[in-house]
Design a protein around this motif. Structure first.
Motif, PDB file in Angstrom:
ATOM      1  N   ALA B  79       0.830  -1.209   0.000  1.00  0.00           N
ATOM      2  CA  ALA B  79       0.000   0.000   0.000  1.00  0.00           C
ATOM      3  C   ALA B  79       0.864   1.259   0.000  1.00  0.00           C
ATOM      4  CB  ALA B  79      -0.919  -0.020   1.218  1.00  0.00           C
ATOM      5  N   ARG B  80       1.977   1.198   0.694  1.00  0.00           N
ATOM      6  CA  ARG B  80       2.864   2.376   0.731  1.00  0.00           C
ATOM      7  C   ARG B  80       3.397   2.693  -0.666  1.00  0.00           C
ATOM      8  NH1 ARG B  80       5.653  -0.158   5.673  1.00  0.00           N
ATOM      9  NH2 ARG B  80       4.511   0.706   7.418  1.00  0.00           N
ATOM     10  N   ALA B  81       3.749   1.649  -1.418  1.00  0.00           N
ATOM     11  CA  ALA B  81       4.267   1.877  -2.775  1.00  0.00           C
ATOM     12  C   ALA B  81       3.160   2.401  -3.685  1.00  0.00           C
ATOM     13  CB  ALA B  81       4.850   0.581  -3.333  1.00  0.00           C
ATOM     14  N   ALA B  82       1.937   1.874  -3.513  1.00  0.00           N
ATOM     15  CA  ALA B  82       0.816   2.386  -4.313  1.00  0.00           C
ATOM     16  C   ALA B  82       0.597   3.861  -3.993  1.00  0.00           C
ATOM     17  CB  ALA B  82      -0.456   1.585  -4.010  1.00  0.00           C
ATOM     18  N   ALA B  83       0.643   4.201  -2.704  1.00  0.00           N
ATOM     19  CA  ALA B  83       0.458   5.599  -2.294  1.00  0.00           C
ATOM     20  C   ALA B  83       1.544   6.481  -2.904  1.00  0.00           C
ATOM     21  CB  ALA B  83       0.477   5.693  -0.776  1.00  0.00           C
ATOM     22  N   ALA B  84       2.777   5.951  -2.934  1.00  0.00           N
ATOM     23  CA  ALA B  84       3.893   6.724  -3.495  1.00  0.00           C
ATOM     24  C   ALA B  84       3.651   7.020  -4.973  1.00  0.00           C
ATOM     25  CB  ALA B  84       5.196   5.949  -3.305  1.00  0.00           C
ATOM     26  N   TYR B  85       3.193   6.006  -5.722  1.00  0.00           N
ATOM     27  CA  TYR B  85       2.960   6.238  -7.155  1.00  0.00           C
ATOM     28  C   TYR B  85       1.837   7.258  -7.346  1.00  0.00           C
ATOM     29  CZ  TYR B  85       2.148   5.651 -12.084  1.00  0.00           C
ATOM     30  OH  TYR B  85       2.002   5.920 -13.429  1.00  0.00           O
ATOM     31  N   PHE B  86       0.776   7.139  -6.561  1.00  0.00           N
ATOM     32  CA  PHE B  86      -0.329   8.100  -6.704  1.00  0.00           C
ATOM     33  C   PHE B  86       0.135   9.525  -6.362  1.00  0.00           C
ATOM     34  CE2 PHE B  86      -3.393   4.396  -6.015  1.00  0.00           C
ATOM     35  CZ  PHE B  86      -3.782   4.363  -7.349  1.00  0.00           C
ATOM     36  N   GLN B  87       1.034   9.643  -5.378  1.00  0.00           N
ATOM     37  CA  GLN B  87       1.575  10.973  -5.066  1.00  0.00           C
ATOM     38  C   GLN B  87       2.319  11.539  -6.263  1.00  0.00           C
ATOM     39  OE1 GLN B  87       3.282   9.801  -1.010  1.00  0.00           O
ATOM     40  NE2 GLN B  87       3.424  12.026  -0.986  1.00  0.00           N
ATOM     41  N   CYS B  88       3.072  10.655  -6.915  1.00  0.00           N
ATOM     42  CA  CYS B  88       3.821  11.081  -8.104  1.00  0.00           C
ATOM     43  C   CYS B  88       2.850  11.492  -9.218  1.00  0.00           C
ATOM     44  CB  CYS B  88       4.737   9.935  -8.549  1.00  0.00           C
ATOM     45  SG  CYS B  88       5.767  10.347  -9.956  1.00  0.00           S
ATOM     46  N   VAL B  89       1.768  10.732  -9.357  1.00  0.00           N
ATOM     47  CA  VAL B  89       0.741  11.080 -10.354  1.00  0.00           C
ATOM     48  C   VAL B  89       0.163  12.458 -10.033  1.00  0.00           C
ATOM     49  CG1 VAL B  89      -1.580  10.471 -11.193  1.00  0.00           C
ATOM     50  CG2 VAL B  89       0.155   8.693 -10.918  1.00  0.00           C
ATOM     51  N   ASN B  90      -0.099  12.688  -8.746  1.00  0.00           N
ATOM     52  CA  ASN B  90      -0.668  13.976  -8.339  1.00  0.00           C
ATOM     53  C   ASN B  90       0.277  15.137  -8.636  1.00  0.00           C
ATOM     54  OD1 ASN B  90      -2.810  12.515  -7.434  1.00  0.00           O
ATOM     55  ND2 ASN B  90      -2.268  12.634  -5.262  1.00  0.00           N
ATOM     56  N   ASP B  91       1.571  14.869  -8.574  1.00  0.00           N
ATOM     57  CA  ASP B  91       2.555  15.916  -8.892  1.00  0.00           C
ATOM     58  C   ASP B  91       2.766  16.045 -10.394  1.00  0.00           C
ATOM     59  OD1 ASP B  91       2.876  16.496  -6.267  1.00  0.00           O
ATOM     60  OD2 ASP B  91       4.752  15.388  -6.001  1.00  0.00           O
ATOM     61  N   ASN B  92       2.070  15.230 -11.151  1.00  0.00           N
ATOM     62  CA  ASN B  92       2.240  15.243 -12.615  1.00  0.00           C
ATOM     63  C   ASN B  92       0.898  15.335 -13.340  1.00  0.00           C
ATOM     64  OD1 ASN B  92       5.198  14.840 -13.525  1.00  0.00           O
ATOM     65  ND2 ASN B  92       4.969  13.495 -11.746  1.00  0.00           N
ATOM     66  N   GLY B  93       0.040  16.156 -12.822  1.00  0.00           N
ATOM     67  CA  GLY B  93      -1.222  16.430 -13.510  1.00  0.00           C
ATOM     68  C   GLY B  93      -2.400  15.621 -13.038  1.00  0.00           C
ATOM     69  N   GLY B  94      -2.156  14.616 -12.177  1.00  0.00           N
ATOM     70  CA  GLY B  94      -3.251  13.812 -11.639  1.00  0.00           C
ATOM     71  C   GLY B  94      -4.026  13.113 -12.744  1.00  0.00           C
ATOM     72  N   ILE B  95      -5.300  12.847 -12.446  1.00  0.00           N
ATOM     73  CA  ILE B  95      -6.184  12.226 -13.442  1.00  0.00           C
ATOM     74  C   ILE B  95      -6.992  13.367 -14.064  1.00  0.00           C
ATOM     75  CG2 ILE B  95      -7.982  10.500 -13.843  1.00  0.00           C
ATOM     76  CD1 ILE B  95      -5.336   9.336 -12.685  1.00  0.00           C
ATOM     77  N   ARG B  96      -6.509  13.834 -15.173  1.00  0.00           N
ATOM     78  CA  ARG B  96      -7.137  14.995 -15.841  1.00  0.00           C
ATOM     79  C   ARG B  96      -7.308  16.149 -14.853  1.00  0.00           C
ATOM     80  NH1 ARG B  96     -11.607  11.078 -18.370  1.00  0.00           N
ATOM     81  NH2 ARG B  96     -10.293  10.056 -19.905  1.00  0.00           N
ATOM     82  N   GLY B  97      -6.250  16.427 -14.115  1.00  0.00           N
ATOM     83  CA  GLY B  97      -6.256  17.567 -13.199  1.00  0.00           C
ATOM     84  C   GLY B  97      -6.755  17.253 -11.807  1.00  0.00           C
ATOM     85  N   ARG B  98      -7.297  16.061 -11.605  1.00  0.00           N
ATOM     86  CA  ARG B  98      -7.812  15.711 -10.277  1.00  0.00           C
ATOM     87  C   ARG B  98      -6.812  14.805  -9.550  1.00  0.00           C
ATOM     88  NH1 ARG B  98     -13.941  13.656 -10.993  1.00  0.00           N
ATOM     89  NH2 ARG B  98     -13.687  13.454  -8.728  1.00  0.00           N
ATOM     90  N   PRO B  99      -6.439  15.162  -8.315  1.00  0.00           N
ATOM     91  CA  PRO B  99      -5.492  14.309  -7.586  1.00  0.00           C
ATOM     92  C   PRO B  99      -6.156  13.027  -7.091  1.00  0.00           C
ATOM     93  CG  PRO B  99      -6.215  16.109  -6.178  1.00  0.00           C
ATOM     94  CD  PRO B  99      -6.851  16.344  -7.528  1.00  0.00           C
ATOM     95  N   VAL B 100      -5.342  12.008  -6.924  1.00  0.00           N
ATOM     96  CA  VAL B 100      -5.835  10.754  -6.340  1.00  0.00           C
ATOM     97  C   VAL B 100      -5.603  10.823  -4.835  1.00  0.00           C
ATOM     98  CG1 VAL B 100      -5.544   8.257  -6.230  1.00  0.00           C
ATOM     99  CG2 VAL B 100      -5.291   9.452  -8.412  1.00  0.00           C
ATOM    100  N   GLN B 101      -6.658  10.633  -4.071  1.00  0.00           N
ATOM    101  CA  GLN B 101      -6.533  10.637  -2.604  1.00  0.00           C
ATOM    102  C   GLN B 101      -6.573   9.177  -2.143  1.00  0.00           C
ATOM    103  OE1 GLN B 101      -9.823  11.932   0.202  1.00  0.00           O
ATOM    104  NE2 GLN B 101      -8.614  13.794   0.074  1.00  0.00           N
ATOM    105  N   TYR B 102      -5.395   8.639  -1.873  1.00  0.00           N
ATOM    106  CA  TYR B 102      -5.307   7.206  -1.567  1.00  0.00           C
ATOM    107  C   TYR B 102      -5.261   6.981  -0.062  1.00  0.00           C
ATOM    108  CZ  TYR B 102      -3.791   2.330  -1.711  1.00  0.00           C
ATOM    109  OH  TYR B 102      -3.713   0.976  -1.554  1.00  0.00           O
TER     110      TYR B 102
END
Lengths: 309, 450
Positions: B79-102
């Motif tokens: 779960a920590r690694a999944a959270a890390a990737y989602f954080q990276c996604v959030n710092d790179n535009g998220g999902i069409r501008g929306r951050p993932v809150q994991y």
């Protein structure tokens, strides 16, 4: 391959048990070592220290941290484990011992359970269990030789554990009998109030008992981290085996404690090759302690030191 | 102060200020390296989500997960690694501008808690997707609940139901049973004369983990033994001796434990001089450099470890980014199979969300997750897929690694796990018939417009 009388029906022979003797003896000696610390502390202060395993685990983890994160020579890091055991136990004894001195044994024991849980939580917080594998292996663990007639290898740490278990028990017995401080501890065990009125510095004697017990605790933690593995939970709950040994000795006789500890270690190890029983071998300390308690109850010989009253 | 002295002081102050400014500018120029995970997704470069390098600021998309955590069994790295990737996604535009809150919950091995925490994710937190689940009882207890509520879950499986009875759950790993099977196959190829298949009582409540390992032994015509021990292991030496005694000289031992527990047995084996007496193997969790480092050179080439995912130091684009993401966002999480799994699950889920129809809803996201196929990543041997089926096991091909001077190195390349269950045999048929993992056409990782 000679058949072992009575176990032939299980398809076992004496040779099947031989490799487990050394591991049982060494682990049992460490149980005895810990149990000696528990008994001495109980005799002097009336406290059944349930935090014995947790303090040893804390020492071992700090030792591991020092070995892996600093340039301090390894042997000093190993000594730090013993030192941490002494310091933490002494601090607890000095800070909380007097406050609990007048309470009954159950309250005192429960307080140490609190310490154990606090330390366990702190260890899991600082050194998360997770998938990160830690190990604290002393050079003595990697040195050893084959014992052919037992078809097993004996390593240096196992030798140290056995010698230490016997040595500390003998040394403590002599210390209690021959030294002034030891005599004071025995007097405390008999009656705390009368000993105090005789001018014995009770707090100082108790502090010495806490410190000595803590040093033994640190040494046990270091040995168990090598023999069992470096894991806060496992080391914390290994106190159960030592407690069982102490109970079998009625929290009184150091020599019975030694033999009980070694006995528990041997039973745990020797049950291993009996595949039908192997998965239940961790029950050995409970079973032996319950059996001992039942016998004592039948004989009405359950121990209660005056210090514990 | 004389005017001369005053000038000197002013000159020194100005030059000092100038030096500070120059240093700061140089520092900022040097630090202008592209943010981790930014750029364009190509065959040789992997990015986090859209890779824009800009923080997502829209309405968060809630995603949740469940992992087991109790002494001796800890899957939080996933779960920590999944959270890390989602954080990276959030710092790179998220999902069409929306951050993932994991958000993930930990549970002990308890069906009541497993069920309650799943309901908390769904009913209280109202997550839009469930990703990163690695809960020992999750597939068994919750798969019907997830299905009834329209969730297609990507996780790392453990229980048999994860692979033979959960239509809306697909895993990136093959689970302990198949991983132990792969380990056993490697040991048999290496010449093991018997197989002792050993795992933990607590991690295998339904006693199925060793079945594949034993099937391999039976297929090879050698003696097999089913073995279980309690965790935490409190007497590694006795366990190691017992296993070696059962295996006999030249026999093989397959350990399926989390790394700290396996390490206790392996180190005890070394202390007892058993390293060369038998052949040692370990399922995927041992595929971590911490284990290799802790074991030392005595074990060089002597521990056969099944690797369900890529080698930890391999240089494919996804593996490079995995290490960079963990370093930046989860530096205390171990580089190893567990974190690889969580990372891969989040990566696939992110691509699915980028491919989902707008507006983004729970339904559209889960439909997109269901429709993933031919998802190519260098972390897995073959492309990953979900699809519509009564059961899933998309990762059924893996490798063997061995420790070598503190690192895990590849011993055998990708091979098919023995299909000892009818489910896996059927899955391989579907893979061919439905073109699920041929890699053609490749899944659009940044969305069809990306």
């Amino acid at each position: 391959m000679p058949d072992l009388v009575g176990l032939g029906v299980l398809g076992l022979a004496l040779d099947d048990f031989k490799p487990f003797v050394l591991t049982g003896l060494s682990l049992g000696a460490v149980y005895a070592l810990s149990a000696t610390g528990i008994v001495v502390l109980y005799q002097a202060t009336g406290v059944l220290n349930l935090a014995f395993g947790a303090v040893g685990a804390l020492g071992a983890l700090i030792s591991w941290e020092l070995v892996n994160s600093t340039g301090i020579p390894d042997w000093l890091c190993y000594l730090a484990c013993v030192g941490v055991g002494g310091v933490v136990t002494l601090l607890y004894g000095v800070l909380f011992g007097p406050a609990f001195a007048g309470r009954d044994a159950l309250v005192k024991a429960t307080a140490t359970l609190g310490l154990a849980l606090i330390l366990l939580g702190a260890m899991y917080w600082i050194w998360p269990a997770g998938t990160f594998a830690r190990s604290l292996i002393m050079p003595t663990t990697n040195w050893g030789f084959q014992v052919d007639f037992l078809n097993a290898r004996l390593n240096g740490t196992q030798i140290i554990a056995m010698c230490f278990g016997i040595g500390v028990t003998a040394g403590t017995a002599l210390f209690l009998r021959l030294t002034k401080l030891g005599t004071a501890m025995r007097a405390l065990a008999d009656d705390r109030e009368i000993t105090a009125t005789l001018g014995v510095p009770v707090r100082r004697v108790e502090a010495a008992a806490w410190l000595g017990s803590g040093l033994v605790c640190g040494a046990s933690g270091l040995l168990l981290a090598n023999l069992v593995g470096l894991d806060a939970g496992s080391l914390t709950f290994l106190v159960i085996s030592s407690l069982a040994a102490a109970l079998i000795a009625r929290l009184r006789s150091l020599w019975v404690t030694l033999f009980a500890g070694i006995g528990i270690g041997l039973v745990e190890a020797l049950v291993t090759p009996i595949f039908e029983l192997s998965r239940y071998r961790t029950m050995a300390p409970f079973v032996l302690a319950i059996a001992a308690l039942l016998v004592f109850q039948r004989q009405n010989t359950m121990p209660v030191t005056r210090a514990a009253r | 102060m004389s005017s001369r002295k005053l000038r000197i002081v002013v000159a020194l102050a100005v030059s000092g200020l100038a030096a500070v400014l120059v240093t700061a500018l140089a520092g900022s120029a040097g630090g202008a390296a592209a943010p981790v995970g930014s750029g364009k997704q190509t065959a040789t470069n992997s990015v986090c989500g859209l890779g824009t390098g800009k923080k997502a600021t829209g309405t968060p998309i809630k995603v949740g997960g469940l992992v087991t955590f109790e002494p001796g069994t800890d899957f939080q790295d996933i779960a920590r690694a999944a959270a890390a990737y989602f954080q990276c996604v959030n710092d790179n535009g998220g999902i069409r501008g929306r951050p993932v809150q994991y958000k993930y919950y930990t549970t002990p091995i308890n069906p009541v808690t497993a069920g309650a925490q799943a309901r908390k994710l769904v009913a209280s937190d109202k997550v839009m997707a469930i990703i990163g689940n690695t809960e020992i009882l999750d597939c068994t207890v919750n798969h019907k609940y997830y299905r009834a509520n329209g969730y297609y879950v990507i996780g790392s499986g453990i229980a048999p139901e994860c692979y033979n009875g959960a239509p809306t759950m697909a895993q990136v790993n093959m689970g302990p049973a198949y991983s132990a099977t792969g380990t056993a196959q490697a040991l048999v190829r290496a010449g093991a004369k018997s197989l002792v298949c050993d795992t933990s009582n607590q991690g295998d409540p339904t006693k199925y983990v060793n079945l594949g390992c034993m099937a391999v032994g039976r297929a090879a015509g050698i003696p097999v033994y089913d073995s279980h021990h309690d965790v935490p292991v409190t007497d590694g030496a006795s366990v190691a001796l017992e296993l070696a005694q059962r295996a006999g000289n030249g026999g093989g031992i397959v350990l399926t434990y989390i790394p700290p527990e396996a390490l206790k047995i392996l180190q005890a084996a070394q202390q007892q001089g058993l390293v060369d007496r038998v052949m040692w193997g370990c399922a995927t969790p041992c595929n971590t450099d911490f284990v290799a480092a802790a074991l030392g050179s005595t074990w060089n080439g002597k521990l056969h470890v099944n690797a369900e995912l890529a080698l930890l130091d391999s240089n494919g684009p996804d593996m490079r980014l995995y290490r960079a993401v963990l370093k930046k966002y989860a530096s205390k999480t171990a580089i190893g199979s567990f974190s690889q799994m969580g990372y891969t699950e989040a990566m696939i889920a992110t691509s699915a969300m980028l491919n989902a129809r707008t507006p983004l809803t729970k339904q559209s996201i889960n439909r997109a997750i269901r429709d993933v196929k031919n998802y190519k990543t260098d972390i897995l041997c073959k492309p990953w897929y979900f699809g519509v089926a009564p059961y899933h096991n998309p990762n059924n091909t893996d490798r063997t690694v061995v420790p070598e001077n503190g690192k895990m190195v590849q011993k055998e390349g990708c091979f098919n796990i023995l299909a000892y269950t009818p489910q896996l045999r059927q899955i391989r048929v579907w893979e061919r018939q439905r073109n699920l993992n041929s890699g053609t056409p490749p899944y659009p990782r940044q969305g069809r417009a990306g």
